[in-house]
Design a protein around this motif. Structure first.
Motif, PDB file in Angstrom:
ATOM      1  N   LEU A 121     -18.843   9.764 -10.309  1.00 59.12           N
ATOM      2  CA  LEU A 121     -17.495  10.067  -9.845  1.00 59.12           C
ATOM      3  C   LEU A 121     -16.643  10.472 -11.039  1.00 59.12           C
ATOM      4  O   LEU A 121     -16.861   9.988 -12.157  1.00 59.12           O
ATOM      5  CB  LEU A 121     -16.863   8.839  -9.165  1.00 59.12           C
ATOM      6  CG  LEU A 121     -17.551   8.325  -7.890  1.00 59.12           C
ATOM      7  CD1 LEU A 121     -16.911   7.012  -7.465  1.00 59.12           C
ATOM      8  CD2 LEU A 121     -17.445   9.358  -6.770  1.00 59.12           C
ATOM      9  N   ILE A 122     -15.665  11.353 -10.786  1.00 54.71           N
ATOM     10  CA  ILE A 122     -14.742  11.774 -11.836  1.00 54.71           C
ATOM     11  C   ILE A 122     -13.320  11.502 -11.361  1.00 54.71           C
ATOM     12  O   ILE A 122     -12.907  11.999 -10.297  1.00 54.71           O
ATOM     13  CB  ILE A 122     -14.900  13.271 -12.174  1.00 54.71           C
ATOM     14  CG1 ILE A 122     -16.346  13.591 -12.566  1.00 54.71           C
ATOM     15  CG2 ILE A 122     -13.944  13.676 -13.284  1.00 54.71           C
ATOM     16  CD1 ILE A 122     -16.602  15.071 -12.753  1.00 54.71           C
ATOM     17  N   ILE A 123     -12.594  10.687 -12.084  1.00 50.54           N
ATOM     18  CA  ILE A 123     -11.219  10.376 -11.705  1.00 50.54           C
ATOM     19  C   ILE A 123     -10.359  11.627 -11.906  1.00 50.54           C
ATOM     20  O   ILE A 123     -10.320  12.203 -13.007  1.00 50.54           O
ATOM     21  CB  ILE A 123     -10.668   9.205 -12.537  1.00 50.54           C
ATOM     22  CG1 ILE A 123     -11.524   7.953 -12.319  1.00 50.54           C
ATOM     23  CG2 ILE A 123      -9.211   8.936 -12.194  1.00 50.54           C
ATOM     24  CD1 ILE A 123     -11.585   7.483 -10.887  1.00 50.54           C
ATOM     25  N   SER A 124      -9.694  12.050 -10.857  1.00 51.30           N
ATOM     26  CA  SER A 124      -8.876  13.270 -10.899  1.00 51.30           C
ATOM     27  C   SER A 124      -7.840  13.186  -9.778  1.00 51.30           C
ATOM     28  O   SER A 124      -7.714  12.153  -9.097  1.00 51.30           O
ATOM     29  CB  SER A 124      -9.762  14.503 -10.717  1.00 51.30           C
ATOM     30  OG  SER A 124     -10.352  14.487  -9.418  1.00 51.30           O
ATOM     31  N   GLU A 125      -7.132  14.275  -9.539  1.00 52.04           N
ATOM     32  CA  GLU A 125      -6.162  14.305  -8.451  1.00 52.04           C
ATOM     33  C   GLU A 125      -6.846  14.133  -7.098  1.00 52.04           C
ATOM     34  O   GLU A 125      -6.297  13.542  -6.163  1.00 52.04           O
ATOM     35  CB  GLU A 125      -5.380  15.629  -8.477  1.00 52.04           C
ATOM     36  CG  GLU A 125      -4.452  15.768  -9.681  1.00 52.04           C
ATOM     37  CD  GLU A 125      -3.687  17.076  -9.642  1.00 52.04           C
ATOM     38  OE1 GLU A 125      -3.884  17.837  -8.679  1.00 52.04           O
ATOM     39  OE2 GLU A 125      -2.893  17.326 -10.574  1.00 52.04           O
ATOM     40  N   ASN A 126      -8.089  14.643  -7.016  1.00 53.65           N
ATOM     41  CA  ASN A 126      -8.827  14.568  -5.761  1.00 53.65           C
ATOM     42  C   ASN A 126      -9.615  13.272  -5.603  1.00 53.65           C
ATOM     43  O   ASN A 126     -10.102  12.964  -4.519  1.00 53.65           O
ATOM     44  CB  ASN A 126      -9.788  15.761  -5.645  1.00 53.65           C
ATOM     45  CG  ASN A 126      -9.040  17.080  -5.598  1.00 53.65           C
ATOM     46  OD1 ASN A 126      -7.957  17.165  -5.012  1.00 53.65           O
ATOM     47  ND2 ASN A 126      -9.617  18.107  -6.213  1.00 53.65           N
ATOM     48  N   CYS A 127      -9.753  12.563  -6.691  1.00 49.78           N
ATOM     49  CA  CYS A 127     -10.495  11.291  -6.642  1.00 49.78           C
ATOM     50  C   CYS A 127      -9.751  10.282  -7.497  1.00 49.78           C
ATOM     51  O   CYS A 127     -10.029  10.146  -8.685  1.00 49.78           O
ATOM     52  CB  CYS A 127     -11.940  11.483  -7.119  1.00 49.78           C
ATOM     53  SG  CYS A 127     -12.919   9.955  -7.058  1.00 49.78           S
ATOM     54  N   THR A 128      -8.830   9.570  -6.912  1.00 45.18           N
ATOM     55  CA  THR A 128      -8.050   8.579  -7.634  1.00 45.18           C
ATOM     56  C   THR A 128      -8.870   7.317  -7.842  1.00 45.18           C
ATOM     57  O   THR A 128      -9.985   7.183  -7.311  1.00 45.18           O
ATOM     58  CB  THR A 128      -6.773   8.232  -6.860  1.00 45.18           C
ATOM     59  OG1 THR A 128      -7.154   7.623  -5.608  1.00 45.18           O
ATOM     60  CG2 THR A 128      -5.952   9.483  -6.584  1.00 45.18           C
ATOM     61  N   ILE A 129      -8.328   6.379  -8.588  1.00 47.46           N
ATOM     62  CA  ILE A 129      -9.019   5.104  -8.791  1.00 47.46           C
ATOM     63  C   ILE A 129      -9.235   4.403  -7.455  1.00 47.46           C
ATOM     64  O   ILE A 129     -10.301   3.833  -7.193  1.00 47.46           O
ATOM     65  CB  ILE A 129      -8.220   4.218  -9.773  1.00 47.46           C
ATOM     66  CG1 ILE A 129      -8.279   4.817 -11.193  1.00 47.46           C
ATOM     67  CG2 ILE A 129      -8.752   2.787  -9.771  1.00 47.46           C
ATOM     68  CD1 ILE A 129      -7.474   4.060 -12.219  1.00 47.46           C
ATOM     69  N   GLN A 130      -8.243   4.457  -6.575  1.00 45.28           N
ATOM     70  CA  GLN A 130      -8.383   3.810  -5.266  1.00 45.28           C
ATOM     71  C   GLN A 130      -9.483   4.465  -4.445  1.00 45.28           C
ATOM     72  O   GLN A 130     -10.263   3.792  -3.753  1.00 45.28           O
ATOM     73  CB  GLN A 130      -7.043   3.872  -4.495  1.00 45.28           C
ATOM     74  CG  GLN A 130      -7.021   3.020  -3.230  1.00 45.28           C
ATOM     75  CD  GLN A 130      -7.376   1.557  -3.498  1.00 45.28           C
ATOM     76  OE1 GLN A 130      -6.810   0.935  -4.389  1.00 45.28           O
ATOM     77  NE2 GLN A 130      -8.334   1.033  -2.745  1.00 45.28           N
ATOM     78  N   THR A 131      -9.583   5.789  -4.529  1.00 43.22           N
ATOM     79  CA  THR A 131     -10.665   6.500  -3.827  1.00 43.22           C
ATOM     80  C   THR A 131     -12.018   6.069  -4.361  1.00 43.22           C
ATOM     81  O   THR A 131     -12.962   5.842  -3.588  1.00 43.22           O
ATOM     82  CB  THR A 131     -10.500   8.020  -3.997  1.00 43.22           C
ATOM     83  OG1 THR A 131      -9.208   8.416  -3.536  1.00 43.22           O
ATOM     84  CG2 THR A 131     -11.566   8.779  -3.223  1.00 43.22           C
ATOM     85  N   ALA A 132     -12.120   5.962  -5.689  1.00 43.26           N
ATOM     86  CA  ALA A 132     -13.379   5.550  -6.313  1.00 43.26           C
ATOM     87  C   ALA A 132     -13.758   4.137  -5.871  1.00 43.26           C
ATOM     88  O   ALA A 132     -14.932   3.847  -5.606  1.00 43.26           O
ATOM     89  CB  ALA A 132     -13.257   5.626  -7.833  1.00 43.26           C
TER      90      ALA A 132
END
Length: 854
Positions: A121-132
């Protein structure tokens, strides 16, 4: 139940600088799972190292938070290596999920290969910490709901336990907690071993004793221990009969050491062989290495690589590393060993600061850096010094002051503590020195000679061409060879074999570590012997230093480091000989040519004092020293001081050589220049004409010396408004220089510059500008943009631009000229003042133009 018995769902591995982000993951996961995070899960009294290892082994998923700090995070890298190992042994029982905290860190070469292969996973605008966090919970639920995977996990766990019982990790040293740097060497070693090429399965780590070869091998073994089923270690160093530094080494036959190690390894691996015939363990272990993959075998201190050939398997299925002081490993098929060099200054400084384990003021850090520089980045010496400072609670400043006075005596007060170094710096090399003495007295003398040189860029010519000054043993050895340079290679080979020197492939030069030099100096028995070697340095340097013509500048530059040492000895120890005076004159002329006038002036003064002291007043070198000093005085505008020196030089050269000699012509040429600068044009013309006649008679009209006098006579004619003759001589001199010297020579640029001055005076601005720009380009390329000759040309361009009303361009050139002249001559030099005055006049004109425009 103790928290150490818990089966963890997640184990969070992170760099220390990312602990706040790690806490966010912990907080998000803990309501849905059992999460281990060091800062949250450890309690007082825990052995954190053991607790971390057990928790990770008992976890189902290792979540690896990857950032730009991961490469330098020692413990996180350990956790990553462990996770990769668990996942490989039990792919259904342990899973790794890398989470990149930004996209850039994903491209880092420091991310382990085994980690880059994992879906991440890559933390970004499309994948926030909460999403991860949500995705991690989904993976956990999936794994727990698949009974087959749980069953497979149990079976694999028992298999892992069984395998661990048989695993051999034979490294005899603890991991050094202060291991510093070497990232590039570790990466290069790993990449070569896993490249898949058969020839790369065996790698050598080479370097000087005490440079950290063994520590690098130890670090590699610990760093990648989970990548191997077994890690074997064969120690080939001598064992000491006592613990003190003066003990005598018990010589153990290296072959016997290897046989004994193979016997022990066969026993550990339960490989059958004939116990009554230990030699049978060689074939048995070789067979095992050909039939079993995924092992690492390290030979430490394998200083005779050829010996290993009969012990290595023809088709190894694992990796082999050897540490050695040897220079070449061709017999083992290793053409490019991993070179272990001294630590860079910043890493050496960091080690010292960490070693003493206390907070420091910035000033103390500066002293730590100075000490690291003194110890020249040798890890063993850094450990000895650091251990002493730590134990005695000294400041770095105090230790440095004492080290600069007593050198090795202070270093010897403390044996190394960390790093498993068995001996001190001096003891580490003493056996090598003795072996070299027994092998070749000439090589031993060469090592002694090298101790008194600059440690870097030691040219082979210094030995080949200076051999007659280096003592009988070296001189006799060199004379045996038709090619003296080949003889030097033969002399250096034993030193290279012990890594006491570093050869520069294709460069015909070598280097030596500063502490090897200090140890050799410490063995000098008396001040007289030390003086003998220092005088040999001066004499040999003078023998090889060329006349500093432009064609020899590259050689002069190559010899600069050694020349600085030799001239330093001359000044410090008052070495007054004909050779020392001659070297000062030659080196001074080179410095003068490249624009280092103040340094040249200092050398010429020393040379004159020496010549006056040790030579007769009619000696040619005395005349040379007078002429050389006068030349720098004239450059500085000190014509009154220069004149008597030139007159004395003319007198000596007339007496020694007669009036039809180039040396005499040079002196009257220089006196003519002095007269020209003093506006005595008639006297200058007369002397230039004499010099021209001599050069024509002795050298011919195509020689650049003839061209120089012709060129300067043209300058006299311009001042006398004899323009036609001046232009003719300028053009004739320029063509001679073009043919004799080439179009990239400073003298050709001078012809262009002065012809441009003439064209400008005639109003031929376009022609002048073209020549100025050509001259400027040559000077910039050959001399650099800080040389006074370059300043002369851009000043002349400024004058041209000013006459054309191109004020902005003129101002830019004037300012650049002023900066160069201030740097070279100072603000009070007449030339500097003239340019400053021209610039001020330009600013007044610009101001007047601005007012008119308003």
């Amino acid at each position: 139940m103790s928290h150490q018995m818990i089966k963890w769902d997640f184990f969070i591995a992170h760099a220390g600088s990312d602990k706040e982000i790690a806490k966010q993951f912990y907080d998000g996961l803990q309501n849905h799972s059992q999460v281990f995070l060091d800062s949250k899960s450890l309690i007082l009294g825990d052995d954190w190292d053991i607790a971390l290892s057990k928790a990770q082994k008992q976890s189902l998923i290792t979540v690896v938070l990857i950032s730009s700090k991961t490469g330098a995070a020692y413990y996180q890298r350990e956790e990553i290596a462990a996770a990769i190992a668990y996942a490989r042994k039990n792919p259904n029982g342990h899973r790794i999920i890398p989470i990149y905290l930004d996209d850039e860190c994903r491209e880092s070469n420091e991310i382990p290969y085994g980690l880059r292969l994992k879906h991440s996973l890559i933390i970004s605008e499309n994948c926030t910490i909460q999403t991860a966090i949500s995705k991690l919970i989904e993976v956990l639920k999936f794994l727990k709901n698949v009974d087959k995977k749980i069953s497979d996990q149990d079976l694999s766990s028992s298999s892992v336990a069984k395998n661990e019982l048989l695993k051999v990790f034979d490294v005899p040293f603890r991991e050094n907690p202060l291991f510093t740097g070497r990232d590039e060497e570790l990466q290069k070693l790993r990449e070569r071993l896993i490249s898949g090429k058969k020839a790369a399965l065996t790698q050598a780590i080479r370097g000087l004793g005490g440079i950290g070869k063994t520590q690098l091998a130890v670090k590699y073994a610990y760093l990648y221990q989970y990548e191997y089923e077994h890690v074997f270690w064969v120690q080939l160093s001598n064992k000491f009969s006592k613990s003190d530094e003066g003990s005598i080494a018990e010589e153990t036959e290296p072959k016997l050491q290897i046989v004994n190690s193979y016997v022990e390894l066969c026993q550990k691996l339960r490989v059958p062989f004939d116990d009554s015939q230990p030699q049978t363990a060689i074939y048995a272990f070789q067979q095992w290495m050909e039939q079993n993959p995924n092992w690492l075998l390290i030979f430490d201190n394998a200083d005779d690589p050829k010996l290993l050939k009969s012990f290595l398997p023809p088709q190894p299925q694992g990796h082999i590393i050897l540490t050695s002081r040897a220079h070449t490993f061709d017999s083992l098929g290793i053409l490019k060993p991993i070179e272990v060099e001294k630590l860079p200054l910043n890493e050496a400084t960091d080690f010292l600061i960490e070693r003493i384990a206390r907070e420091l003021e910035d000033s103390e850090k500066d002293f730590a850096e100075q000490l690291a520089k003194e110890l020249d980045g040798l890890p063993l010496a850094l450990e000895q010094a650091g251990a002493y400072i730590h134990e005695s609670s000294l400041t770095f400043k105090r230790y440095l002051e004492n080290y600069q006075r007593s050198k090795l005596d202070l270093l010897a007060k403390q044996k190394p503590v960390l790093g498993e170094y068995p001996k001190s710096v001096q003891t580490t090399w003493s056996m090598n020195f003795e072996a070299i003495r027994q092998q070749s007295e000439a090589t031993a003398d060469l090592l002694r000679f090298s101790a008194f040189l600059a440690p870097d860029a030691i040219p082979h010519e210094l030995i080949a061409e200076g051999a007659s000054f280096l003592g009988d043993s070296i001189h006799k050895f060199i004379r045996q060879f038709e090619d003296p340079m080949l003889a030097v290679v033969e002399l250096l080979q034993p030193l290279a074999n012990y890594s006491l020197i570093n050869l520069a492939p294709g460069e015909e030069e070598f280097s030596i570590h500063r502490l090897v030099q200090e140890v050799m100096k410490a063995e000098v028995r008396s001040e007289n012997e030390e003086q003998k070697w220092i005088v040999r340095v001066v004499n040999a340097m003078n023998a090889i230093y060329p006349h500093p013509d432009f064609s020899n500048w590259s050689t002069c530059r190559r010899f600069t480091l050694q020349c600085l040492v030799a001239t330093g000895y001359i000044e410090q120890l008052k070495i007054e000989t004909e050779y020392s005076g001659e070297l000062l004159c030659k080196y001074g002329r080179f410095l003068c040519d490249i624009g280092e006038y103040l340094e040249a002036n200092s050398l010429f003064l020393q040379a004159l004092e020496i010549c006056h002291s040790v030579l007769e007043e009619d000696h040619p070198l005395f005349g040379t020293s007078l002429n050389d000093l006068a030349s720098t005085y004239m450059i500085q505008g000190r014509f009154t001081d220069a004149k008597p020196l030139l007159l004395q030089a003319i007198k000596i050269r007339r007496s020694v050589f007669g009036e039809n000699h180039t040396s005499y012509a040079q002196s009257i040429h220089d006196l003519a220049y002095l007269y020209f600068c003093q506006k005595r044009c008639v006297d200058a013309e007369e002397l230039y004409l004499q010099a021209i006649d001599i050069y024509r008679s002795v050298l011919g009209e195509n020689h650049h010396y003839f061209a120089a006098s012709l060129h300067n006579l043209a300058r006299v004619y311009i001042s006398q408004k004899r323009y036609a003759e001046a232009e003719q001589f300028f053009l004739q001199a320029m063509e001679i220089r073009r043919t004799a010297l080439g179009e990239r020579h400073p003298d050709f640029a001078l012809s262009l510059n002065d012809l441009a001055v003439y064209y400008k005076s005639q109003g031929r601005f376009s022609d002048a500008e073209e020549l100025y720009l050509q001259a400027k380009d040559i000077y910039q390329t050959v001399l650099g943009i800080t040389h006074p000759h370059f300043a002369v040309t851009i000043n002349n361009l400024a004058n041209l631009f000013m006459d054309q009303g191109r004020y902005d361009e003129a101002a830019q050139n004037y300012l650049q000229t002023i900066n160069i002249l201030k740097l070279t001559f100072g603000p009070e030099h007449p030339d500097t003042k003239i340019v400053i005055k021209n610039y001020e006049q330009l600013k007044e004109k610009q101001s007047g133009c601005d007012k008119q425009a308003q």
